[in-house]
Design a protein around this motif. Structure first.
Motif, PDB file in Angstrom:
ATOM      1  N   ALA A   1      39.916  52.889  45.428  1.00 26.17           N
ATOM      2  CA  ALA A   1      41.225  52.566  44.864  1.00 26.17           C
ATOM      3  C   ALA A   1      41.391  51.060  44.671  1.00 26.17           C
ATOM      4  CB  ALA A   1      42.329  53.116  45.761  1.00 26.17           C
ATOM      5  N   VAL A   2      41.082  50.284  45.708  1.00 31.49           N
ATOM      6  CA  VAL A   2      41.242  48.830  45.616  1.00 31.49           C
ATOM      7  C   VAL A   2      40.367  48.254  44.507  1.00 31.49           C
ATOM      8  CG1 VAL A   2      40.940  46.637  46.824  1.00 31.49           C
ATOM      9  CG2 VAL A   2      41.870  48.606  48.053  1.00 31.49           C
ATOM     10  N   CYS A   3      39.101  48.637  44.509  1.00 28.01           N
ATOM     11  CA  CYS A   3      38.161  48.061  43.548  1.00 28.01           C
ATOM     12  C   CYS A   3      38.510  48.432  42.115  1.00 28.01           C
ATOM     13  CB  CYS A   3      36.743  48.513  43.877  1.00 28.01           C
ATOM     14  SG  CYS A   3      36.109  47.891  45.449  1.00 28.01           S
ATOM     15  N   ARG A   4      38.817  49.693  41.890  1.00 28.10           N
ATOM     16  CA  ARG A   4      39.093  50.150  40.529  1.00 28.10           C
ATOM     17  C   ARG A   4      40.396  49.571  39.992  1.00 28.10           C
ATOM     18  NH1 ARG A   4      36.287  54.913  38.814  1.00 28.10           N
ATOM     19  NH2 ARG A   4      34.554  55.403  40.236  1.00 28.10           N
ATOM     20  N   LEU A   5      41.434  49.547  40.807  1.00 31.62           N
ATOM     21  CA  LEU A   5      42.706  48.998  40.340  1.00 31.62           C
ATOM     22  C   LEU A   5      42.587  47.511  40.021  1.00 31.62           C
ATOM     23  CD1 LEU A   5      45.219  50.797  42.733  1.00 31.62           C
ATOM     24  CD2 LEU A   5      44.989  51.127  40.261  1.00 31.62           C
ATOM     25  N   ALA A   6      41.921  46.772  40.904  1.00 28.64           N
ATOM     26  CA  ALA A   6      41.753  45.337  40.652  1.00 28.64           C
ATOM     27  C   ALA A   6      40.927  45.086  39.399  1.00 28.64           C
ATOM     28  CB  ALA A   6      41.112  44.670  41.863  1.00 28.64           C
ATOM     29  N   ALA A   7      39.840  45.847  39.238  1.00 27.53           N
ATOM     30  CA  ALA A   7      38.970  45.663  38.075  1.00 27.53           C
ATOM     31  C   ALA A   7      39.687  46.020  36.777  1.00 27.53           C
ATOM     32  CB  ALA A   7      37.704  46.497  38.221  1.00 27.53           C
ATOM     33  N   ALA A   8      40.594  46.989  36.823  1.00 28.06           N
ATOM     34  CA  ALA A   8      41.335  47.383  35.627  1.00 28.06           C
ATOM     35  C   ALA A   8      42.264  46.267  35.151  1.00 28.06           C
ATOM     36  CB  ALA A   8      42.147  48.645  35.909  1.00 28.06           C
TER      37      ALA A   8
ATOM     38  N   PRO B   1      45.800  41.395  47.962  1.00 30.14           N
ATOM     39  CA  PRO B   1      47.000  42.076  48.442  1.00 30.14           C
ATOM     40  C   PRO B   1      47.661  42.953  47.386  1.00 30.14           C
ATOM     41  CG  PRO B   1      47.484  39.762  48.038  1.00 30.14           C
ATOM     42  CD  PRO B   1      46.004  39.930  47.881  1.00 30.14           C
ATOM     43  N   VAL B   2      47.507  42.606  46.109  1.00 29.45           N
ATOM     44  CA  VAL B   2      48.139  43.397  45.050  1.00 29.45           C
ATOM     45  C   VAL B   2      47.515  44.795  44.986  1.00 29.45           C
ATOM     46  CG1 VAL B   2      48.438  43.610  42.552  1.00 29.45           C
ATOM     47  CG2 VAL B   2      48.904  41.434  43.685  1.00 29.45           C
ATOM     48  N   ALA B   3      46.206  44.862  44.853  1.00 25.78           N
ATOM     49  CA  ALA B   3      45.527  46.164  44.814  1.00 25.78           C
ATOM     50  C   ALA B   3      45.296  46.717  46.207  1.00 25.78           C
ATOM     51  CB  ALA B   3      44.195  46.025  44.080  1.00 25.78           C
ATOM     52  N   GLY B   4      45.199  45.818  47.191  1.00 24.70           N
ATOM     53  CA  GLY B   4      44.874  46.237  48.550  1.00 24.70           C
ATOM     54  C   GLY B   4      45.881  47.186  49.154  1.00 24.70           C
ATOM     55  N   VAL B   5      47.165  46.926  48.947  1.00 28.06           N
ATOM     56  CA  VAL B   5      48.187  47.786  49.542  1.00 28.06           C
ATOM     57  C   VAL B   5      48.092  49.198  48.975  1.00 28.06           C
ATOM     58  CG1 VAL B   5      49.990  47.178  47.863  1.00 28.06           C
ATOM     59  CG2 VAL B   5      50.623  47.949  50.157  1.00 28.06           C
ATOM     60  N   MET B   6      47.709  49.320  47.712  1.00 25.20           N
ATOM     61  CA  MET B   6      47.572  50.632  47.089  1.00 25.20           C
ATOM     62  C   MET B   6      46.404  51.397  47.716  1.00 25.20           C
ATOM     63  SD  MET B   6      50.027  50.189  44.868  1.00 25.20           S
ATOM     64  CE  MET B   6      49.985  51.161  43.367  1.00 25.20           C
ATOM     65  N   GLY B   7      45.282  50.704  47.897  1.00 30.48           N
ATOM     66  CA  GLY B   7      44.134  51.342  48.517  1.00 30.48           C
ATOM     67  C   GLY B   7      44.373  51.687  49.973  1.00 30.48           C
ATOM     68  N   ALA B   8      45.074  50.806  50.686  1.00 35.03           N
ATOM     69  CA  ALA B   8      45.372  51.084  52.091  1.00 35.03           C
ATOM     70  C   ALA B   8      46.249  52.320  52.223  1.00 35.03           C
ATOM     71  CB  ALA B   8      46.059  49.876  52.732  1.00 35.03           C
TER      72      ALA B   8
ATOM     73  N   PRO C   1      33.880  42.764  39.805  1.00 38.03           N
ATOM     74  CA  PRO C   1      34.689  43.047  38.606  1.00 38.03           C
ATOM     75  C   PRO C   1      36.193  42.941  38.832  1.00 38.03           C
ATOM     76  CG  PRO C   1      32.896  44.622  38.785  1.00 38.03           C
ATOM     77  CD  PRO C   1      32.924  43.853  40.073  1.00 38.03           C
ATOM     78  N   GLY C   2      36.634  43.090  40.080  1.00 43.76           N
ATOM     79  CA  GLY C   2      38.054  42.974  40.374  1.00 43.76           C
ATOM     80  C   GLY C   2      38.431  41.715  41.108  1.00 43.76           C
ATOM     81  N   SER C   3      37.451  40.860  41.416  1.00 43.20           N
ATOM     82  CA  SER C   3      37.696  39.651  42.209  1.00 43.20           C
ATOM     83  C   SER C   3      38.615  39.987  43.382  1.00 43.20           C
ATOM     84  CB  SER C   3      38.314  38.555  41.335  1.00 43.20           C
ATOM     85  OG  SER C   3      38.350  37.326  42.025  1.00 43.20           O
ATOM     86  N   VAL C   4      38.170  40.911  44.212  1.00 44.28           N
ATOM     87  CA  VAL C   4      39.032  41.486  45.244  1.00 44.28           C
ATOM     88  C   VAL C   4      38.231  41.721  46.518  1.00 44.28           C
ATOM     89  CG1 VAL C   4      38.585  43.903  44.578  1.00 44.28           C
ATOM     90  CG2 VAL C   4      40.806  43.279  45.582  1.00 44.28           C
ATOM     91  N   HIS C   5      38.926  41.696  47.645  1.00 39.81           N
ATOM     92  CA  HIS C   5      38.298  41.894  48.957  1.00 39.81           C
ATOM     93  C   HIS C   5      38.833  43.183  49.579  1.00 39.81           C
ATOM     94  CE1 HIS C   5      36.637  37.832  48.842  1.00 39.81           C
ATOM     95  NE2 HIS C   5      37.819  37.427  48.416  1.00 39.81           N
ATOM     96  N   PRO C   6      38.184  44.311  49.347  1.00 36.19           N
ATOM     97  CA  PRO C   6      38.724  45.587  49.828  1.00 36.19           C
ATOM     98  C   PRO C   6      38.671  45.766  51.336  1.00 36.19           C
ATOM     99  CG  PRO C   6      36.582  45.926  48.800  1.00 36.19           C
ATOM    100  CD  PRO C   6      36.965  44.501  48.529  1.00 36.19           C
ATOM    101  N   GLY C   7      37.567  45.341  51.964  1.00 34.74           N
ATOM    102  CA  GLY C   7      37.390  45.602  53.391  1.00 34.74           C
ATOM    103  C   GLY C   7      38.446  44.979  54.265  1.00 34.74           C
ATOM    104  N   ALA C   8      38.910  43.779  53.908  1.00 36.45           N
ATOM    105  CA  ALA C   8      39.874  43.057  54.737  1.00 36.45           C
ATOM    106  C   ALA C   8      41.230  43.745  54.782  1.00 36.45           C
ATOM    107  CB  ALA C   8      40.042  41.628  54.218  1.00 36.45           C
TER     108      ALA C   8
END
Length: 468
Positions: free
Chosen positions: A148-155, A169-176, A111-118
């Protein structure tokens, strides 16, 4: 997650802004609050990401980043899986994130087209060198970061992608930042500042898709490094803007033109965690290509067709996936982003593995003869279903006039069609054994499946380093 919910009332949760809800979750989550499904997902995704880091530690972009940071004098005590030198925590996070994402092997959240683990796992690896943290603290911080990463990206997705931003990287830094804040046990006030600081480090654009280059590999490294720094800066008293997600000229307004902030808050404080709905990649290519790959592989297996009898392959998918319809394969990243090359590979090799994108594979005439056969286009029905689904309609036209069709809505590895634990373990060993050796890889696997019982995460990380 009763302990977290007790901090507020059900009514106020619904009324809470995204920033406040995320900060409250990150500062309040405890291991005991985490449902077993999310705990098991944390073990799975740590194992998967460590495998990706180990394999990626040998790729070109990682080696360049390592050399660059050593030249800049950034040695320290933090380890990077697969590498011998030690670095300062910030450099270790950058290198680890680059390695994790460098071979298109890392996990994601559709849903967020995002890679949280990396982003999240390399950041936590790096921060582990600064103190003594056990497995339960590590898993709690992992869940915080992924949520955090998944929800922010999906939003924000897909509008953020259409604006040209790379969600990882956009949502990733917030989750990190929140994950490290959890590891450091920051209170709500300092956790909010960590998030506010991280928003000013968010960034990463999709120019690589048209212009090539290796910079995409480094995007999670940048986010991991900045997230670590922001969390520690907040711990030491540096402040960021309040309400950073929702305020004017804030995070949401900057990165997306269409935001559903309720995606961030829905179920967050009630134990309905999205981490268990992340996917694990079975193919070493961009996830947008996986539905088409799965369809071609299924047609090959069930219809018993021969590659040289195929006249053409037509793929209808959503607009973002259709944007990968270019037939570029000059370098490894371009090939892994190319729908035509990936399907040509699947057609000829009946698999899409990591070694199918190296220089020799990209020059293999047996594969390249199929590339012109592949046409990818945007399909209205698939576009309407995305991002709730990741659909592709594939038609393989044979020279004798017959046509074999498939529709894939959820590619292999997703929550509805998961890679099981045995297959995940096999994937890990295919990536880890060449770097660590079989015996050390088996030891690492045992530790990662039993993260809850690890008394000192740094001891586990020390067993993942490379050999001279």
């Amino acid at each position: 997650m009763q302990a977290a919910v007790e901090r507020t009332t059900a009514g106020s949760v619904a009324e809470m802004g995204a920033t406040e809800a995320l900060v409250r979750f990150a500062s309040g989550l405890r291991y005991e609050d985490i449902p077993e499904a999310a705990r098991h997902a944390a073990r799975r995704h740590c194992l998967d990401t460590v495998g990706a880091i180990l394999a990626g530690s040998r790729q070109r972009a990682t080696r360049i980043v390592e050399q660059t940071l050593l030249e800049l004098g950034t040695k320290g005590t933090a380890a990077v899986a697969g590498l011998v030198p030690r670095f300062g925590p910030l450099s270790a996070a950058y290198i680890g994130g680059t390695a994790a994402h460098g071979l298109e092997l890392d996990d994601g959240y559709r849903p967020g087209s995002v890679h949280p683990g990396a982003v999240v796992i390399p950041a936590l690896f790096a921060a582990a060198s600064t103190g003594r943290y056990d497995g339960k603290q590590w898993m709690t911080a992992t869940v915080v970061g992924y949520e955090a990463v998944c929800r922010l990206a999906a939003a924000m997705h897909p509008a953020s992608r259409y604006k040209g931003f790379h969600n990882t990287p956009v949502a990733g830094v917030m989750g990190a930042a929140l994950a490290i804040g959890s590891l450091l046990d920051l209170d709500e006030e300092r956790m909010a500042h960590a998030l506010g600081l991280a928003a000013s480090s968010a960034g990463g654009i999709f120019a690589f898709l048209k212009g090539g280059g290796e910079v995409k590999r480094t995007h999670p490294g940048h986010a991991a490094r900045e997230g670590v720094q922001c969390a520690f800066a907040a711990k030491n008293g540096l402040t960021g803007p309040s309400g950073v997600l929702e305020i004017a000229e804030g995070f949401f307004e900057t990165f997306s033109s269409d935001v559903d902030a309720s995606v961030v808050t829905a179920g967050l404080l009630d134990g309905d965690l999205v981490m268990s709905r992340c996917y694990i990649k079975p193919h070493a290519a961009c996830r947008h290509l996986h539905p088409g790959i799965d369809a071609v592989l299924d047609i090959l297996a069930t219809e018993k067709i021969k590659a040289d009898k195929v006249e053409r392959i037509e793929v209808g998918s959503y607009e973002i996936a259709a944007g990968h319809g270019q037939a570029k394969y000059d370098d490894m990243l371009s090939a892994q982003m190319s729908y035509p090359f990936a399907l040509a590979t699947a057609l000829e090799r009946r698999a899409v593995n990591l070694d199918h994108f190296d220089a020799a594979a990209r020059a293999d005439k047996a594969v390249l003869r199929h590339v012109p056969k592949v046409r990818v286009f945007a399909d209205a029905e698939c576009e309407a279903a995305y991002p709730k689904q990741r659909p592709a309609k594939v038609a393989v036209h044979m020279r004798d006039g017959s046509v074999h069709e498939r529709r894939v809505d959820e590619p292999y590895g997703g929550a509805a069609n998961p890679v099981n634990d045995d297959a995940l373990t096999a994937k890990f060993h295919s990536l880890a054994d060449p770097v660590l050796g079989v015996l050390r890889a088996e030891e690492a696997e045992r530790m990662l499946w039993n993260l809850d019982d690890v008394t000192n995460i740094q001891n586990m990380i020390d067993r993942l380093v490379g050999v001279e």
